[in-house]
Design an enzyme around this catalytic site. Structure first.
Site, PDB file in Angstrom:
ATOM      1  N   HIS A 139      -6.680  19.436   4.808  1.00 29.50           N
ATOM      2  CA  HIS A 139      -7.493  18.880   3.713  1.00 29.50           C
ATOM      3  C   HIS A 139      -7.298  19.676   2.425  1.00 29.50           C
ATOM      4  O   HIS A 139      -8.262  19.985   1.719  1.00 29.50           O
ATOM      5  CB  HIS A 139      -8.971  18.845   4.112  1.00 29.50           C
ATOM      6  CG  HIS A 139      -9.252  17.804   5.161  1.00 29.50           C
ATOM      7  ND1 HIS A 139      -9.441  16.476   4.864  1.00 29.50           N
ATOM      8  CD2 HIS A 139      -9.343  17.890   6.508  1.00 29.50           C
ATOM      9  CE1 HIS A 139      -9.653  15.789   5.972  1.00 29.50           C
ATOM     10  NE2 HIS A 139      -9.586  16.623   7.002  1.00 29.50           N
ATOM     11  N   ASP A 154     -11.236  19.436  -0.779  1.00 34.80           N
ATOM     12  CA  ASP A 154     -10.584  18.508   0.149  1.00 34.80           C
ATOM     13  C   ASP A 154      -9.315  17.985  -0.509  1.00 34.80           C
ATOM     14  O   ASP A 154      -8.981  18.378  -1.627  1.00 34.80           O
ATOM     15  CB  ASP A 154     -11.539  17.363   0.545  1.00 34.80           C
ATOM     16  CG  ASP A 154     -11.250  16.870   1.962  1.00 34.80           C
ATOM     17  OD1 ASP A 154     -10.107  16.454   2.215  1.00 34.80           O
ATOM     18  OD2 ASP A 154     -12.146  16.925   2.824  1.00 34.80           O
ATOM     19  N   GLU A 180      -8.768  18.551  11.428  1.00 33.97           N
ATOM     20  CA  GLU A 180      -7.690  17.604  11.143  1.00 33.97           C
ATOM     21  C   GLU A 180      -6.535  18.250  10.378  1.00 33.97           C
ATOM     22  O   GLU A 180      -6.278  17.905   9.230  1.00 33.97           O
ATOM     23  CB  GLU A 180      -8.257  16.431  10.328  1.00 33.97           C
ATOM     24  CG  GLU A 180      -9.357  15.688  11.069  1.00 33.97           C
ATOM     25  CD  GLU A 180      -9.992  14.577  10.244  1.00 33.97           C
ATOM     26  OE1 GLU A 180     -10.337  13.554  10.834  1.00 33.97           O
ATOM     27  OE2 GLU A 180     -10.144  14.728   9.019  1.00 33.97           O
TER      28      GLU A 180
HETATM   29  C1  TNX Z   1     -13.386  13.117   9.547  1.00 34.47           C
HETATM   30  S1  TNX Z   1     -15.552  14.950  10.391  1.00 34.47           S
HETATM   31  C2  TNX Z   1     -13.464  14.201   8.699  1.00 34.47           C
HETATM   32  C3  TNX Z   1     -13.724  13.972   7.258  1.00 34.47           C
HETATM   33  C4  TNX Z   1     -13.882  12.511   6.941  1.00 34.47           C
HETATM   34  C5  TNX Z   1     -14.689  11.827   8.038  1.00 34.47           C
HETATM   35  C6  TNX Z   1     -14.986  10.385   7.767  1.00 34.47           C
HETATM   36  C7  TNX Z   1     -14.503  15.973   9.857  1.00 34.47           C
HETATM   37  C8  TNX Z   1     -14.668  17.371  10.198  1.00 34.47           C
HETATM   38  N1  TNX Z   1     -13.465  15.505   9.126  1.00 34.47           N
HETATM   39  O1  TNX Z   1     -12.699  14.557   6.501  1.00 34.47           O
HETATM   40  O2  TNX Z   1     -14.529  12.405   5.716  1.00 34.47           O
HETATM   41  O3  TNX Z   1     -13.956  11.924   9.235  1.00 34.47           O
HETATM   42  O4  TNX Z   1     -15.955   9.900   8.679  1.00 34.47           O
END
Ligand code: TNX
Length: 487
Positions: A210, A147, A274
């Site tokens: 990430h 990440d 994301e």
């Molecule tokens: C979103 S859930 C993310 C994570 C974070 C999380 C915190 C997801 C696929 N991605 O990178 O840790 O929210 O709740």
């Protein structure tokens, strides 16, 4: 009146002999008599048991028989018997009730996810975590290994990933568990340890977003050769692996090839969540493509990107798991999609039906174990919604699908313990239990056999069972308030 008395007696008698196995077995019949705890167990391979994880446990006055088709079924019969024995002992008795349990899971994939990228876990801690989850018949542990805030697995061709990417100064000021990585040899040993408990380790290499830790180690991976450090805060970063550079695909292919050798599991998570495309769109290649095709969207590039990653997976005999983003128009056939974002369930199920994808259900509404279990339970997680034990229990991973659709589209269920606020194992267990007990029934037990009231009646025993193993959990204080107010 007399009739009513017998009816009541009939109803309450079997309840008092209630066994407290979690997840609730799918079929239990009680017989007359009891059986000494020290009775020898007879094991029988039974090819009539069609589910590889299925088993039958028959307790008669003079013998105990475990029938199974594979080692997984045998292991699960033993877990049920182990819980039953602990319950009997705790109740101060010295014999099992006679019964037959015929059991098999509702879903093939029953997972927990941990996030050593955000806060480093020792191998010994992951072993402890596996020991506990395996008793509750979870069969996959998803490891979020890369990440923005850390790269935790040795890749021999790219040593800086761990030399640079596994270290950071702090996490939002905290100095705890910032540094560390797993050698491939250590990880292979963990894979074996887990397999002995019927748990497969699923690696995640999160791309293209990430990726700050990877970019910190190798700036060429980004679109603008940016020089950054490993990220020290939570949030979403824009330093994506660049779609336009052949060397990025070579990098991903190399990483996937090395990891495929370490993790024998057929499933390989490639992230996909994301990933803001701002920097992609500033790249000359995006400008050139857009000129040639003005209707091209950033998310088309994302689709193309996943198809290329998928060819590396296919080469290594792996099947992709992906955090589904609804705005990405097409994913490789054969991918398994995660349902995760809040308030997207109907759309994701619709999409699965349209595109023929299997789904792993991990919705924020029911399965985010980084969310607190009660309001104001924890400091510094103010933005997070609350996810109570009861709410997790109410989770039906097939939602309103028909049984046929359930078989076709729902591969399983997973709880995600994101690690930004999970700094150590003590907190990890606190966040996981007792909610994972509720989730284990969502994954294993058919809906007609699930019942909240029956579940909380089993809970006291399991909290003691966990305590005896030195496992921390959050005491579900709101439930004792509930029972007190009834008295
Ligand atoms: C979103 S859930 C993310 C994570 C974070 C999380 C915190 C997801 C696929 N991605 O990178 O840790 O929210 O709740």
């Amino acid at each position: 009146m007399k009739k009513l008395y017998y009816i009541l007696l009939f109803i309450t008698l079997p309840l008092s002999a209630q066994i407290k196995i979690i997840p609730q077995p799918n079929e239990v019949t009680y017989h007359k008599g009891s059986c000494q705890l020290s009775t020898q167990i007879t094991y029988k391979q039974d090819n009539l048991i069609t589910n590889p994880e299925g088993y039958q446990l028959v307790i008669k006055p003079k013998n105990i028989t475990i029938k199974y088709a594979t080692d997984a079924g045998k292991f699960y019969a033993e877990q049920s018997l182990k819980q039953l024995k602990a319950q009997v002992k705790l109740e101060g008795k010295n014999a099992f009730p006679c019964l037959t349990i015929t059991d098999a899971p509702r879903f093939a994939y029953r997972a927990l996810m941990i996030d050593p990228a955000r806060h480093y876990w020792k191998i010994s801690e992951m072993k402890q975590y596996i020991d506990v989850m395996a008793q509750y018949k979870f069969n996959y542990l998803h490891l979020h290994l890369t990440d923005d805030q850390g790269w935790r697995i040795e890749i021999k061709k790219y040593p800086k990933l761990t030399e640079i990417g596994s270290k950071r100064t702090d996490f939002e000021g905290s100095k705890r568990n910032n540094d560390g990585f797993y050698t491939q040899a250590e990880m292979k040993e963990l894979v074996q340890y887990a397999l002995e408990r019927n748990v497969q380790l699923v690696p995640e290499f999160d791309v293209p977003g990430h990726s700050d830790a990877a970019v910190a180690a190798y700036p060429f991976l980004s679109c603008n050769d940016t020089i950054i450090g490993v990220r020290t805060t939570a949030g979403v970063s824009k330093n994506l692996l660049c779609f336009a550079k052949p060397e990025v695909y070579t990098f991903m292919d190399d990483v996937i090839t090395e990891l495929s050798e370490v993790f024998p599991c057929k499933y390989f998570h490639i992230g996909g969540d994301e990933a803001p495309t701002d920097k992609w769109m500033e790249h000359p290649e995006a400008k050139r493509l857009l000129q040639a095709n003005p209707s091209l969207k950033a998310q088309d590039l994302m689709s193309e990107f996943f198809h290329k990653v998928n060819s590396s997976l296919i080469k290594n005999g792996k099947q992709p798991l992906i955090w589904m983003e609804l705005d990405i128009p097409n994913y490789p056939q054969g991918s398994i999609m995660y349902l995760w974002r809040y308030r997207t369930t109907p759309q994701v199920l619709e999409r699965a039906k349209k595109d023929g994808f299997k789904v792993i259900t991990s919705p924020g509404e029911y399965a985010y174990f980084d969310y607190p279990q009660a309001k104001d339970d924890l400091p510094n997680v103010g933005w997070m919604p609350t996810l109570t034990l009861q709410r997790v229990y109410e989770f039906n991973p097939a939602f309103n699908l028909t049984t046929e659709e359930e078989k076709e589209y729902i591969f399983g269920v997973e709880a995600t313990l994101w690690g930004e606020s999970v700094k150590d194992l003590f907190r990890a267990f606190y966040m996981t239990y007792p909610r994972a007990l509720a989730l284990s029934e969502a994954g294993w037990t058919q809906m007609p056999q699930r019942n909240w009231q029956a579940f909380i009646e089993k809970l006291d025993f399991h909290l003691q069972y966990l305590l005896k193993q030195g496992v921390n959990y959050r005491p579900p204080v709101e439930l004792s308030q509930l029972t007190n107010s009834k008295q």
